[in-house]
Structures are given as structure tokens and as C-alpha cells.
Design an enzyme around this catalytic site. Structure first.
Site, PDB file in Angstrom:
ATOM      1  N   PHE A  38      -4.425   2.408   7.443  1.00 45.26           N
ATOM      2  CA  PHE A  38      -3.935   2.452   8.830  1.00 45.26           C
ATOM      3  C   PHE A  38      -5.042   2.808   9.824  1.00 45.26           C
ATOM      4  CE2 PHE A  38       0.901   3.447   8.013  1.00 45.26           C
ATOM      5  CZ  PHE A  38       1.074   2.162   7.526  1.00 45.26           C
ATOM      6  N   ASN A  59      -7.300  -4.233  -0.410  1.00 44.47           N
ATOM      7  CA  ASN A  59      -7.711  -3.373   0.704  1.00 44.47           C
ATOM      8  C   ASN A  59      -7.147  -1.973   0.522  1.00 44.47           C
ATOM      9  OD1 ASN A  59      -5.820  -2.380   3.080  1.00 44.47           O
ATOM     10  ND2 ASN A  59      -4.888  -4.276   2.274  1.00 44.47           N
ATOM     11  N   ASN A 117      -1.694   2.660   0.898  1.00 48.07           N
ATOM     12  CA  ASN A 117      -2.970   3.310   1.206  1.00 48.07           C
ATOM     13  C   ASN A 117      -2.846   4.584   2.032  1.00 48.07           C
ATOM     14  OD1 ASN A 117      -4.431   1.215  -0.113  1.00 48.07           O
ATOM     15  ND2 ASN A 117      -4.067  -0.095   1.669  1.00 48.07           N
ATOM     16  N   THR A 118      -1.620   5.011   2.343  1.00 48.76           N
ATOM     17  CA  THR A 118      -1.369   6.303   2.963  1.00 48.76           C
ATOM     18  C   THR A 118      -0.583   7.132   1.961  1.00 48.76           C
ATOM     19  OG1 THR A 118      -1.339   5.395   5.209  1.00 48.76           O
ATOM     20  CG2 THR A 118      -0.233   7.514   4.869  1.00 48.76           C
ATOM     21  N   SER A 132       2.971   0.586   2.872  1.00 48.73           N
ATOM     22  CA  SER A 132       1.541   0.508   2.576  1.00 48.73           C
ATOM     23  C   SER A 132       1.215   1.457   1.429  1.00 48.73           C
ATOM     24  CB  SER A 132       0.715   0.893   3.802  1.00 48.73           C
ATOM     25  OG  SER A 132      -0.647   1.059   3.442  1.00 48.73           O
ATOM     26  N   LYS A 146       9.714  -3.136   6.543  1.00 47.29           N
ATOM     27  CA  LYS A 146       8.803  -3.803   5.609  1.00 47.29           C
ATOM     28  C   LYS A 146       8.744  -3.011   4.317  1.00 47.29           C
ATOM     29  CE  LYS A 146       4.326  -6.105   5.379  1.00 47.29           C
ATOM     30  NZ  LYS A 146       3.165  -6.559   6.171  1.00 47.29           N
ATOM     31  N   ASN A 179       5.001  -6.094   1.299  1.00 45.26           N
ATOM     32  CA  ASN A 179       3.640  -5.609   1.523  1.00 45.26           C
ATOM     33  C   ASN A 179       2.782  -5.936   0.302  1.00 45.26           C
ATOM     34  OD1 ASN A 179       1.445  -4.047   2.640  1.00 45.26           O
ATOM     35  ND2 ASN A 179       2.961  -2.797   3.707  1.00 45.26           N
TER      36      ASN A 179
END
Length: 369
Positions: free
Chosen positions: A115, A111, A176-177, A174, A216, A245
């Protein structure tokens, strides 16, 4: 019959693109579609951690219920706790679609959602509406992509959700940021944790000053980076860690066409890497800090192995995509069978019995036990 219906349901969902299927599953939970029979309850599965009484060690990880729409329906599937989010101060759409990819041969998902969520206001309203209901519901807080002060975003998350959450998770892992994972570096992490602990200490209500805070972390960390994180969370008296994560690694995947997609990989291929990192962190932080293990949990055996590696609790998400809504009950029954077979008085008695085995595994080449 329920098993057949579950298989048919999964087949129907897999005919849809992953994000549409996810939305449909949320709708089913919202309207109360009977998805599974009741999960077993057994006092031997209960865990007391950070002053909280978890009815069992199996949790729903953040990412599924991003906007706190169905925490109680998820608890009804048998989860001992549910984590909603990640939630950012301002609503944001996330990255362009398509942004979720199934790797069915690997029972994995990639994915790059970024966010996507409705923001603090909408989620806080839902959590306030359920405040008097039972069940442990944690809130995973994040920072907006374009925020000029990301640490400030996390401080705002502490202030907004401490009165509404059973515990809080600070998500700086994450992939993805852009730039978010750099907050795991020691100097920036030290500032983040200092400000967050101060924000909690400054809350006006004494009850909220004791809401546990978890950090996390990513599975793609070097040994020195893990040592730095362990030193900082210990120094700042963070309540616990969530390990881990999603990963950027694409080692040994069967589905090479989907493997080329950017984003974080979750599911079975993450199990060994995340469990090895978990064991290392257990050794680094010692026996007293709370650790939640997540990554590749798909059955009772993998859940138990996380606990044996040093986790107090475990979480899953991708496993539910492939295992269906009966998975929590199956995992809990499997854990009970293990307790009976081994004559263990509680699930906590098995914690850490294979920490050294997993800590010795080379992270890049580990495979599920």
C-alpha cells in the site's frame, strides 16, 4: 509499425527493474505519449451495473495508478473504467525495495508493495480536479499499516472519496499488509461492513449515499470462508464483489528462482484459481449481485471466460505489462468478434454461461480453459 514499436517499447522497459519501468510508463501517460490507436466502441459491449453505464466491460485494476495520476489517460487506451489506489488515509512508503518481481516465463508478477501511496489528501485533490470529466473512475481504499483502527481508516475513505468516485472498493485482501486479510473472517467482516454502510448512509449529500461499494476478496479462501463472505455481503447489502486479489500460491510456476520471493502473485498463473473462486461466489450470492472478475486476464478469451464464469465486468493489470498498451483494444475487438460469431445481442447475454463448469473445478489444480 505500431506493433513493432510496441515490442521495442516493451523490450526497453524490461531492461529496467519493474518499479522503475512502472514509473516510466506512468510518466509516458502523464505527458501524453501516443501509445495506441483508438479502441473500438460498440453498443453491444455496454453494461449497466449498479446504476452505472459502463461503455465496455474491461477495466484497469487497482495497483497501477495508485495515486490517481493518470485515470483519463488510461480510459483513453480503451478501458471502460479505471480503478485507482489502493489509497490510505496517511501517506506511506510501503515495503523496502526491491518489491516487484517479473516472472517472464510465466507472464506473472510477484509484488509486496504494501500500500505505498501518497495518502487521501494528494489523491483527493487530483480526483477533484477531474471531477467534471467523463469516464467511470473507481477508488480503491485501504488502511494504513500501523493504524490503531483499520475499520476507521475505511470509514474515512468512504467519507473522503464518495463525493469524488464513481464507485468505491474496500480492499481487505492484499497479502502485503500484515493482518489485513484477517478482516475477511466473518465476525470482523460483519463489523466492517456494518460500519461502512452506516458511514455511507450518514453522508450529507444524497447523491453520495448511492455510490456503489464493492468488496475485494482474496483467491486463497476455503469453501466455508467463501460461504461466510457471501452471507455477510448479502446481509449488509453490499453492491458487489471484486474477485480476486493476488494469491500466495506458487503452484506450477516455471520461474522457480523468482517464485521464492514473498508477496502476492498476479498474471496468467492466477487465472484458473481466481475464475474458480469467482464462479463459486456467483453461485453463493445469486444472479443479482454485481461481480467484477480479475486475475490472469491477458486476452479476449480469458476476459470472456471470466464473464462466462459469472462476472459482469472484468479487470486486468499484469496483462498490460506483458501485452502492452494495445491490449485493451485487442481484447475489445476480440469480444466484438465473439458477439458476431455467436449472434449475441450483448456481452451481458454471455454472463454465467459456464458458471457451473468453473464452480466444479478444484481450486488448487485448475488450469486455464
Amino acid at each position: 509499425m505500431r506493433k513493432v514499436l510496441g515490442a521495442l517499447g516493451r523490450r526497453a522497459l524490461f531492461c529496467l527493474d519493474p518499479e522503475s519501468a512502472h514509473g516510466l510508463s506512468l510518466k509516458a501517460l502523464q505527458i501524453g505519449v501516443p501509445l495506441t490507436s483508438s479502441a473500438p466502441r460498440d453498443a453491444r459491449l455496454s453494461v449497466r451495473l449498479c446504476g452505472l453505464d459502463f461503455p465496455n466491460p474491461l477495466g484497469m485494476a487497482a495497483g497501477y495508478d495508485k495515486n490517481a495520476e493518470v485515470p483519463d489517460a488510461l480510459l483513453a487506451l480503451g478501458f471502460g473504467f479505471v480503478e485507482v489506489g489502493s489509497i490510505t488515509p496517511l501517506p506511506q512508503p510501503g515495503n523496502p525495495r526491491p518489491r516487484i518481481f517479473r516472472l517472464e516465463q510465466d507472464e506473472a508478477v510477484i509484488n509486496r508493495l504494501g500500500f505505498n501511496n501518497e495518502g487521501h489528501g494528494a489523491c483527493a485533490a487530483r480526483l477533484a480536479a477531474r471531477r467534471l470529466r467523463p469516464g467511470i473512475v473507481g477508488v480503491n481504499i485501504g488502511a494504513n499499516k500501523d493504524s490503531p483502527d483499520r475499520i476507521g481508516d475505511y470509514e474515512e475513505g468512504i467519507r473522503r472519496f464518495a463525493p469524488l468516485a464513481t464507485y468505491l472498493t474496500v480492499n481487505i485482501s492484499s497479502p502485503n499488509t500484515p493482518g489485513l486479510r484477517s478482516m475477511q473472517a466473518r465476525e470482523e467482516l460483519s463489523e466492517l461492513l456494518s460500519r461502512l454502510m452506516a458511514a455511507r448512509a450518514d453522508l450529507p449529500d444524497d447523491r453520495h449515499r448511492h455510490v456503489p461499494i464493492f468488496l475485494k476478496i482474496a483467491p486463497d479462501l476455503t469453501e466455508p470462508e467463501l460461504e461466510d463472505i457471501a452471507a455477510e455481503v448479502t446481509a449488509h447489502k453490499i453492491d458487489g464483489l471484486i474477485v480476486s486479489n493476488t494469491t500466495l500460491s506458487r503452484t506450477a510456476l516455471r520461474d522457480q528462482s523468482q517464485a521464492q520471493e514473498s508477496g502476492g502473485l498476479s498474471g496468467k498463473p492466477l487465472f484458473a484459481r481466481s475464475t474458480a473462486v469467482l464462479a463459486r461466489m456467483r453461485n453463493l450470492v445469486g444472479p443479482d449481485m454485481a461481480i467484477i472478475g480479475v486475475g490472469g486476464v491477458s486476452n479476449a478469451e480469458t476476459a470472456l471466460e471470466k464473464i462466462r464464469a459469472g462476472a459482469d465486468l472484468v479487470q486486468l493489470y499484469t496483462g498490460l505489462i506483458y501485452g502492452g498498451p494495445t491490449l485493451p483494444g485487442r481484447i475489445l475487438r476480440g469480444l466484438i468478434s465473439t458477439l458476431e460469431r455467436e449472434g449475441a445481442a450483448s456481452i451481458s447475454a454471455l454472463r454465467g454461461t459456464r458458471t457451473e463448469h468453473w464452480a466444479a473445478q478444484p481450486i488448487e489444480s485448475t488450469e486455464p480453459a
